[in-house]
Design a protein around this motif. Structure first.
Motif, short mmCIF file in Angstrom:
data_model
loop_
_atom_site.label_atom_id
_atom_site.label_comp_id
_atom_site.label_asym_id
_atom_site.label_seq_id
_atom_site.Cartn_x
_atom_site.Cartn_y
_atom_site.Cartn_z
N LEU A 75 0.83 -1.19 0.00
CA LEU A 75 0.00 0.00 0.00
C LEU A 75 0.87 1.25 0.00
O LEU A 75 0.60 2.21 -0.74
CB LEU A 75 -0.93 0.00 1.21
CG LEU A 75 -2.02 1.07 1.21
CD1 LEU A 75 -3.01 0.82 0.07
CD2 LEU A 75 -2.76 1.10 2.53
N LEU A 76 1.91 1.26 0.80
CA LEU A 76 2.81 2.42 0.83
C LEU A 76 3.50 2.62 -0.51
O LEU A 76 3.60 3.74 -1.01
CB LEU A 76 3.86 2.23 1.94
CG LEU A 76 3.38 2.44 3.37
CD1 LEU A 76 4.52 2.15 4.35
CD2 LEU A 76 2.88 3.86 3.56
N ALA A 77 3.97 1.52 -1.10
CA ALA A 77 4.61 1.62 -2.41
C ALA A 77 3.61 2.11 -3.46
O ALA A 77 3.95 2.88 -4.35
CB ALA A 77 5.19 0.26 -2.82
N MET A 142 3.53 -3.63 -14.66
CA MET A 142 3.66 -2.21 -14.33
C MET A 142 4.91 -1.62 -14.95
O MET A 142 4.89 -0.50 -15.48
CB MET A 142 3.68 -2.03 -12.81
CG MET A 142 2.35 -2.29 -12.13
SD MET A 142 2.38 -1.85 -10.37
CE MET A 142 3.40 -3.17 -9.71
N MET A 143 6.00 -2.35 -14.90
CA MET A 143 7.25 -1.85 -15.48
C MET A 143 7.11 -1.66 -16.98
O MET A 143 7.59 -0.66 -17.54
CB MET A 143 8.39 -2.81 -15.14
CG MET A 143 8.73 -2.86 -13.66
SD MET A 143 9.87 -4.19 -13.20
CE MET A 143 11.41 -3.54 -13.82
N PHE A 144 6.43 -2.60 -17.65
CA PHE A 144 6.20 -2.48 -19.09
C PHE A 144 5.36 -1.24 -19.39
O PHE A 144 5.65 -0.48 -20.32
CB PHE A 144 5.51 -3.74 -19.60
CG PHE A 144 5.18 -3.69 -21.07
CD1 PHE A 144 6.17 -3.74 -22.03
CD2 PHE A 144 3.85 -3.59 -21.48
CE1 PHE A 144 5.85 -3.69 -23.39
CE2 PHE A 144 3.53 -3.55 -22.83
CZ PHE A 144 4.53 -3.59 -23.78
N VAL A 290 10.58 3.39 -12.57
CA VAL A 290 10.40 1.97 -12.91
C VAL A 290 10.91 1.05 -11.80
O VAL A 290 10.24 0.08 -11.43
CB VAL A 290 11.07 1.65 -14.27
CG1 VAL A 290 11.12 0.14 -14.51
CG2 VAL A 290 10.32 2.32 -15.40
N PRO A 291 12.10 1.31 -11.21
CA PRO A 291 12.58 0.42 -10.14
C PRO A 291 11.66 0.37 -8.91
O PRO A 291 11.75 -0.59 -8.13
CB PRO A 291 13.95 1.01 -9.77
CG PRO A 291 14.39 1.74 -11.00
CD PRO A 291 13.14 2.30 -11.59
N PHE A 296 7.13 -3.84 -4.53
CA PHE A 296 5.91 -4.59 -4.27
C PHE A 296 6.22 -6.07 -4.03
O PHE A 296 7.05 -6.66 -4.71
CB PHE A 296 4.94 -4.47 -5.45
CG PHE A 296 4.34 -3.12 -5.60
CD1 PHE A 296 3.14 -2.80 -5.00
CD2 PHE A 296 4.97 -2.15 -6.37
CE1 PHE A 296 2.57 -1.54 -5.15
CE2 PHE A 296 4.42 -0.89 -6.53
CZ PHE A 296 3.22 -0.59 -5.92
N LYS A 297 5.49 -6.62 -3.07
CA LYS A 297 5.44 -8.07 -2.95
C LYS A 297 4.34 -8.56 -3.86
O LYS A 297 3.37 -7.85 -4.12
CB LYS A 297 5.17 -8.48 -1.49
CG LYS A 297 6.28 -8.12 -0.53
CD LYS A 297 6.02 -8.67 0.86
CE LYS A 297 4.83 -7.97 1.51
NZ LYS A 297 4.64 -8.41 2.92
#
Length: 314
Positions: A75-77, A142-144, A290-291, A296-297
């Motif tokens: 949630l924080l991330a 998400m990174m994509f 991006v990093p 996230f877990k």
């Protein structure tokens, strides 16, 4: 367990914070930001209310927002990532219509048609990403999406005032697909590990961070464009002297109409450079976050039946 009492004090503090912050962001550009006493007062009220609300949240028995929310890493991330990306995306959505209408003199209805493919691509992208969630790690999706968005902003930083409609449409399609690959997996990842009893509050905070990021982005980038336009205007104007040759007759600065036309064109070109610089900054910002997706877990979402009750009154 009795129903928890409503935290009017906490609600008042967060309301004052949001109101003061929104006023500061909306009026900051026209009032020259911290050169204005009003902006200083609004910033002080927003900062004080945020501090008091944070202290109250961690010390009150029944705070307006549960402090346990901030123990969940996903949630924080998610708060951080959605705020940072909305700074760019909402800023870009506000800037592009201005660029098309004010600098390229594109009619309003044509501007709407040029922006429409982005929404269509987002809808189609949602249909593609939906079956992928759960089969492919959400972090990679998400990174994509972020990379697609970053590359689209980089493409925007390379256009000019003669850009074709086809180029704007293609960039819009790329942005739409990028947004769909980011938003749905991000929402899934954010709430995957959150206690179901806290999901309502988590969703409210998530929406708040999204809106705050968008407001900050619009104010930040419009201010940046105004500042850079002035700087670029000065630099471009330095190259126009009495010895400059080959100026069109319509720009003859020995006449009032010619001088006004020449100044208007210099301003237009200065604003174009400012927009392209801002788009490049947007591209760097998106690629730089991006990093953050790796924070996230990616566990199996917890079923709603295992909700842990919020601490009851004794």
């Amino acid at each position: 367990a009795r129903e928890q009492p409503f935290d009017f004090f906490g609600f008042g503090l967060i309301s004052l914070f949001i109101g003061a912050l929104q006023l500061m962001l909306d009026r900051g550009h026209s009032l020259n930001w911290f050169q204005s006493l009003e902006i200083i007062i609004e910033a002080t009220v927003a900062g004080l209310c945020l501090y008091l609300f944070t202290v109250h949240m961690f010390t009150a028995k029944h705070p307006f927002i549960e402090a346990r929310l901030f123990k969940d890493r996903n949630l924080l991330a998610g708060f951080l990532l959605v705020a940072l990306t909305q700074v760019v995306m909402m800023g870009q959505m506000a800037l592009l219509p201005n660029y098309l209408q004010q600098l390229m003199h594109v009619p309003v209805d044509t501007t709407g048609y040029l922006l429409m493919p982005r929404g269509i691509a987002s809808i189609l992208g949602m249909a593609i990403t939906a079956p992928l969630i759960g089969r492919i790690d959400s972090r990679y999706l998400m990174m994509f999406g972020l990379v697609l968005l970053g590359l689209s902003m980089y493409d925007m930083s390379r256009i000019n005032l003669n850009v074709s409609n086809q180029t704007i449409i293609l960039i819009g399609l790329q942005q739409g697909f990028g947004m769909s690959f980011l938003s749905a997996p991000l929402t899934t990842a954010v709430f995957a590990t959150l206690n179901p009893a806290l999901r309502a509050e988590g969703a409210s905070m998530y929406s708040l961070m999204r809106n705050m990021g968008g407001s900050i982005g619009i104010s930040l980038f419009f201010t940046r464009i105004a500042q850079e336009t002035q700087i670029n205007h000065q630099r471009l104007g330095e190259n126009i002297t009495a010895f400059t040759e080959s100026l069109p007759s319509v720009w003859n600065w020995n006449t009032t109409a010619g001088a006004m036309t020449l100044n208007s064109e210099i301003t237009r070109q200065a604003a174009n450079i400012a927009y392209l610089d801002v788009y490049l900054v947007m591209a760097v910002c998106l690629l730089a976050v991006v990093p953050l997706c790796l924070l996230f877990k990616n566990p199996t979402p917890r079923p709603a039946t295992v909700a842990e009750p919020i601490a009851a009154d004794h």
